[in-house]
Motif scaffolding. Structure first.
Motif, mmCIF file in Angstrom:
data_model
loop_
_atom_site.group_PDB
_atom_site.id
_atom_site.type_symbol
_atom_site.label_atom_id
_atom_site.label_comp_id
_atom_site.label_asym_id
_atom_site.label_seq_id
_atom_site.Cartn_x
_atom_site.Cartn_y
_atom_site.Cartn_z
ATOM 1 N N UNK A 168 -11.609 7.691 -0.657
ATOM 2 C CA UNK A 168 -10.773 8.869 -0.365
ATOM 3 C C UNK A 168 -10.143 8.734 1.017
ATOM 4 N N UNK A 169 -10.861 8.188 1.978
ATOM 5 C CA UNK A 169 -10.343 8.021 3.335
ATOM 6 C C UNK A 169 -9.169 7.050 3.361
ATOM 7 N N UNK A 170 -9.266 5.970 2.562
ATOM 8 C CA UNK A 170 -8.177 4.991 2.496
ATOM 9 C C UNK A 170 -6.906 5.632 1.914
ATOM 10 N N UNK A 200 -22.393 6.894 -5.935
ATOM 11 C CA UNK A 200 -22.331 6.265 -4.611
ATOM 12 C C UNK A 200 -21.394 7.092 -3.734
ATOM 13 N N UNK A 201 -21.966 8.010 -2.975
ATOM 14 C CA UNK A 201 -21.172 8.955 -2.179
ATOM 15 C C UNK A 201 -20.383 8.222 -1.093
ATOM 16 N N UNK A 202 -21.015 7.270 -0.424
ATOM 17 C CA UNK A 202 -20.341 6.544 0.660
ATOM 18 C C UNK A 202 -19.111 5.815 0.143
ATOM 19 N N UNK A 203 -19.225 5.151 -0.999
ATOM 20 C CA UNK A 203 -18.097 4.403 -1.560
ATOM 21 C C UNK A 203 -16.956 5.341 -1.925
ATOM 22 N N UNK A 204 -17.296 6.506 -2.464
ATOM 23 C CA UNK A 204 -16.241 7.451 -2.851
ATOM 24 C C UNK A 204 -15.572 8.068 -1.634
ATOM 25 N N UNK A 205 -16.334 8.325 -0.581
ATOM 26 C CA UNK A 205 -15.733 8.847 0.648
ATOM 27 C C UNK A 205 -14.817 7.806 1.282
ATOM 28 N N UNK A 206 -15.255 6.544 1.285
ATOM 29 C CA UNK A 206 -14.423 5.472 1.846
ATOM 30 C C UNK A 206 -13.123 5.328 1.068
#
Length: 202
Positions: free
Chosen positions: A199-201, A191-197
């Motif tokens: 990392x952003x946090x 799940x790329x979106x979840x991992x990017x979110x």
């Protein structure tokens, strides 16, 4: 005295010097998929199968099911072969080492089986922003075996009792169950979106 750095312009100089090498969205996407679904990552997802052992039987085989077949199966180190085509896909080869026994009550015939099971893996993209390693459901035809018997009678019995078919069917069913387990499912659904979110946090 100020120093002119790369990427900046001096007085009267409208040229911006840059060392960035840009990619098209399409090229970036392809490189990302190649990296996310690298052979090392995919092989690692199936490494836990290495050395696994399981047994089946005794089950009735042959005419009238009077013979009983039992076997012990060990899985070897998986090998991954890249298939060259438009999609990113792989042939995952898992070696098999099998000791089996046909019991006729009045006599027992041991066999040793070497073989492989071949799994076809295709890298796919899905909504909202996921990378999936799609594993084709293993079939008995994906199992390739080489059975060695110590006697001609045992070889004939193996053919009459459809031993090869029973081995292929059972191994395919076992591997199908294994690849549905949470640890492999998690490694084949990114799940790329979840991992990017996440990392952003951070």
């Amino acid at each position: 005295m100020s120093e002119l750095r790369e990427g900046q312009s001096g007085p009267g100089d409208s040229t911006i010097v840059t060392t960035e090498s840009y990619l098209s969205y399409e090229e970036f996407g392809r490189r990302f998929l190649e990296y996310a679904a690298s052979p090392e990552r995919i092989a690692g997802a199936f490494e836990k199968l290495t050395g696994e052992a399981f047994e089946f039987g005794p089950i009735g085989v042959g005419p009238g099911r009077i013979a009983k077949l039992s076997a012990g199966v060990r899985l070897g180190q998986p090998r991954l072969n890249r298939e060259v085509q438009d999609n990113i896909s792989y042939d995952l080869v898992i070696p098999l080492d099998i000791d089996l026994l046909i019991d006729l009550a009045v006599d027992r015939y041991p066999f040793h089986v070497d073989g492989t099971i071949h799994l076809h893996l295709t890298v796919r993209t899905a909504e909202p922003l996921r990378v999936l390693i799609d594993i084709a459901e293993p079939q008995p035809s994906n199992v390739r075996i080489n059975v060695a018997s110590a006697s001609r009678r045992g070889e004939l019995l193996r053919i009459l009792a459809s031993v090869d078919h029973e081995i292929r069917r059972f191994v395919a069913r076992y591997i199908a169950t294994e690849i549905r387990k949470p640890n492999i499912q998690a490694a084949t659904d990114i799940d790329v979106a979840a991992r990017l979110d996440a990392a952003w946090r951070l």
